[in-house]
Design an enzyme around this catalytic site. Structure first.
Site, PDB file in Angstrom:
ATOM      1  CE1 TYR A 228     101.192  58.877  69.099  1.00 24.67           C
ATOM      2  CE2 TYR A 228     100.776  60.635  70.684  1.00 24.67           C
ATOM      3  CZ  TYR A 228     100.309  59.603  69.889  1.00 24.67           C
ATOM      4  OH  TYR A 228      98.972  59.303  69.868  1.00 24.67           O
TER       5      TYR A 228
ATOM      6  CG  LEU B 143     110.639  73.815  67.397  1.00 24.46           C
ATOM      7  CD1 LEU B 143     110.340  73.775  68.883  1.00 24.46           C
ATOM      8  CD2 LEU B 143     111.364  75.103  67.060  1.00 24.46           C
ATOM      9  N   GLY B 144     111.317  70.347  64.641  1.00 27.03           N
ATOM     10  CA  GLY B 144     112.149  69.638  63.685  1.00 27.03           C
ATOM     11  C   GLY B 144     111.880  70.188  62.297  1.00 27.03           C
TER      12      GLY B 144
ATOM     13  CG  LEU C 132     105.780  74.640  66.292  1.00 26.40           C
ATOM     14  CD1 LEU C 132     104.713  74.360  67.353  1.00 26.40           C
ATOM     15  CD2 LEU C 132     106.382  76.018  66.544  1.00 26.40           C
TER      16      LEU C 132
ATOM     17  CB  CYS D 271     113.578  64.704  71.201  1.00 23.66           C
ATOM     18  SG  CYS D 271     111.964  65.438  70.831  1.00 23.66           S
TER      19      CYS D 271
END
Length: 225
Positions: free
Chosen positions: A86, A148-149, A161, A178
Site C-alpha cells: 500500500y 522494497l521492490g 522503497l 508483501c
C-alpha cells in the site's frame, strides 16, 4: 501530507534528485519506465522522492488472494518484484533510477544497501530496526516499517522503497502485506509515540534518508541550494 514540493531539485556529477510532491501512482510509474527505456550510458542516475495518493500496487508475480478487500482504493498491477503493498499520504517513497553497472554491483547488493541506509537513518531517530534475509524490507520488533521492490532492466533499476513515516495504517489490513498474512505494519510516529522529536517530519526524514542512501550507494554527497 507533503504538498507539491517547493524544495528545489538538485544535481551532482553522478546523481539528480527530484522532489515530486504528492502524485497519483500510475503516471509516476509510467514515467519511470519511459526514463529507463530511454536512458543511455551517459544518462545521470536519478532519485525521485514522492508521496502517493492511496493505492495498492501488486508486483508482477503477485497473487490475487493477497488482496483481501481493497474497497475504494484502486489496485494497480505493476512490473516490480514482490507482492502487494500500500502507498498513501504520510509514507515516504524513494524511486531509484540507477545504472548499477557504475557501482560494480548486482541487484542483491543494491537491495542490501537500501535496507542498510534505512536502518542507519532510523537509528538516528532512536529506532532500532533490522532486515530479514528471506523477506526484503526493514522491520521494527517484527513489524514492517519499510518495503522494497525493484525492477532491473539491462542492469538499470527503477521502482524503489517506501517508508512509513506518519500515516493511516488501516489500509494494510485490507491486504496480506508483501504476501504475508498477519504481518504487522508500523510507522515511525507510532514507534516514537510521545517522544518529543519534532524533527521526525517528512521533510527531515527525507533529508536524512537521502544522506544515508548516498553513502550506502557510494554517491558523492550533494546539497540543495
Amino acid at each position: 501530507m507533503v504538498e507539491e514540493s517547493k524544495r528545489p531539485d538538485f544535481e551532482g556529477s553522478e546523481l539528480i534528485v527530484r522532489y515530486l510532491g504528492c502524485r497519483d501512482y500510475e503516471p509516476v510509474w509510467q514515467s519511470m519506465k519511459a526514463f529507463t527505456a530511454g536512458r543511455n550510458a551517459q544518462t545521470p542516475d536519478e532519485f525521485w522522492i514522492v508521496e502517493h495518493n492511496p493505492v495498492f500496487t501488486q508486483g508482477q508475480a503477485g497473487k490475487p488472494e493477497h488482496v483481501l478487500f481493497p474497497g475504494d482504493i484502486p489496485v494497480i498491477q505493476v512490473d516490480r518484484g514482490g507482492q502487494v503493498t500500500y502507498h498513501g499520504p504520510g509514507q515516504l517513497v524513494f524511486y531509484f533510477l540507477m545504472d548499477i553497472r557504475r557501482k560494480r554491483s548486482g541487484p542483491r547488493a543494491v537491495v542490501s544497501a537500501l535496507e542498510d541506509a534505512v536502518i542507519e537513518m532510523l537509528a538516528g531517530f532512536g529506532i532500532e530496526a533490522h532486515n530479514k534475509p528471506d523477506a526484503p524490507g526493514v522491520y521494527v520488533n517484527g513489524a514492517k516499517i519499510a518495503a522494497l521492490g525493484l525492477r532491473f532492466r539491462k542492469m538499470c533499476s527503477y521502482h524503489g522503497l517506501s517508508l512509513n513515516v506518519d500515516m493511516d495504517l488501516e489500509p494494510f489490513n485490507r491486504i496480506n502485506p508483501c504476501g504475508y498474512a498477519g504481518l504487522d505494519v508500523v510507522d515511525m510516529a507510532s514507534v516514537l509515540g510521545n517522544v518529543d522529536n519534532a524533527d521526525a517530519n517528512m521533510a527531515e526524514v527525507s533529508r536524512r534518508l537521502l544522506v544515508c542512501l548516498q553513502k550506502a550507494l557510494n554517491y558523492p554527497e550533494i546539497t540543495s541550494g
